[in-house]
Motif scaffolding. Structure first.
Motif, short mmCIF file in Angstrom:
data_model
loop_
_atom_site.label_atom_id
_atom_site.label_comp_id
_atom_site.label_asym_id
_atom_site.label_seq_id
_atom_site.Cartn_x
_atom_site.Cartn_y
_atom_site.Cartn_z
N ARG A 39 0.70 -1.33 0.07
CA ARG A 39 0.00 0.05 -0.04
C ARG A 39 0.91 1.37 0.06
N SER A 40 0.45 2.42 -0.94
CA SER A 40 1.34 3.27 -0.84
C SER A 40 0.37 4.46 -0.47
N GLU A 41 -0.79 4.55 -0.07
CA GLU A 41 -1.65 5.54 0.66
C GLU A 41 -1.91 5.66 1.88
N ASP A 43 -4.20 5.48 4.96
CA ASP A 43 -5.47 4.96 5.35
C ASP A 43 -6.67 5.59 5.72
N PRO A 49 1.27 4.92 4.93
CA PRO A 49 1.44 3.48 4.68
C PRO A 49 2.22 2.76 5.67
#
Length: 239
Positions: A39-41, A43, A49
Motif C-alpha cells: 500500500r502506498s496511500e 489509510d 502506509p
C-alpha cells in the motif's frame, strides 16, 4: 515476552511501538502481509502506509494473523476492526487457543441508514451492532471457547492507553472485564507496565456491553472538547 498485535491501524501501531519500547518482541498480524506492505496511500484515518511506518520501527515483525498469534507467548491484542473481528479471529482459532486475547474493537457499522442520523464533524456517527443484549467481546468468546477473552482498552484512544501519563499525569481509570481471572491479571499487568495505576475490574465479560456502548459517549465528550477525531482526555471513577 513475545506479544502479538493483530491489525495495522493507528491503535495497533501505538501498541506495537510501545511494546517494543518496553523490551518485548512484537509480532503484528495482518490478513495479507504482502498487500499491506504494497500500500502506498494513507489509510482512512490518515495514517501513513504501513510499510513506511514499519521502516521506522525496528523490532516489529509483520506476518499473518495466524503466524503472529502462534508466535505469542501468552498475550494477543486484537486491533482488527469490529465488523471483521469475529470472522478473522475464528479463522485464526487454532493458534489463539489457550492464549489471552485482549479485545479493544468497537462493533461499529459504517455507512448505515438511520431515521435520525447523528451528524459529526467527520460524517454520520456509525451505529453499534451488537448492542444492549450482546457485545462483540462476548461474540468473540463464544466463537473461540478455547481463548481467554478480556475486554479492555476500549474506553480510551489507544495512544492514551499506551501512555496514560499523557493525560492528567495518568490519574484516570482503565477497565477490564472477562470470565478468566488469570487473563484479567495478565491484562492488568500489561496496563501497569504502560503506566496505569487505576485499573477497575468490572467483572464478567458481559460487562463488555457497557464498555462498547460507551464509545458513543467518548465521541460526544471529544466533540464537546472541540476534538474532531477521538479525544485526548481521560475518565476517572471517583470512589
Amino acid at each position: 515476552m513475545k506479544i502479538a498485535v493483530l491489525g495495522t491501524g493507528g491503535g495497533a501501531r501505538a501498541h506495537a511501538a510501545r511494546l517494543v519500547g518496553l523490551g518485548h518482541e512484537v509480532f503484528v498480524g495482518t490478513r495479507d502481509p504482502e498487500a499491506t506492505l504494497a500500500r502506498s496511500e494513507p489509510d482512512m484515518m490518515g495514517n501513513v502506509p504501513y510499510g513506511q511506518w514499519l521502516a521506522g520501527h525496528p523490532g516489529i515483525t509483520l506476518t499473518s494473523f495466524g503466524d503472529a498469534a502462534a508466535a505469542a507467548d501468552e498475550l494477543v491484542i486484537n486491533g482488527i476492526d469490529g465488523h471483521s473481528a469475529v470472522a478473522a479471529l475464528t479463522a485464526t482459532a487454532g493458534p489463539l487457543t489457550g492464549r489471552t486475547l485482549i479485545d479493544y474493537a468497537v462493533p461499529y457499522v459504517y455507512r448505515h441508514r438511520s431515521e435520525h442520523p447523528w451528524p459529526t464533524p467527520w460524517g454520520v456517527m456509525p451505529k453499534l451492532d451488537p448492542c444492549d443484549t450482546d457485545s462483540l467481546g462476548e461474540q468473540i468468546q463464544r466463537a473461540l471457547p478455547g481463548v481467554k477473552v478480556v475486554k479492555s482498552f476500549v474506553t480510551q484512544e489507544q495512544a492514551t492507553v499506551v501512555d496514560p501519563r499523557s493525560v492528567g499525569g495518568g490519574d484516570h481509570t482503565m477497565f477490564v472485564a472477562g470470565d478468566h481471572a488469570d487473563a484479567k491479571q495478565r491484562t492488568t499487568g500489561l496496563l501497569e507496565s504502560y503506566g496505569w495505576t487505576d485499573v477497575l475490574d468490572l467483572g464478567p465479560l458481559v460487562c463488555a456491553r457497557g464498555m462498547e456502548m460507551y464509545a458513543h459517549m467518548h465521541s460526544a465528550i471529544g466533540f464537546g472538547l472541540g476534538q474532531r477525531f477521538g479525544g485526548h482526555f481521560g475518565i476517572k471513577v471517583v470512589r
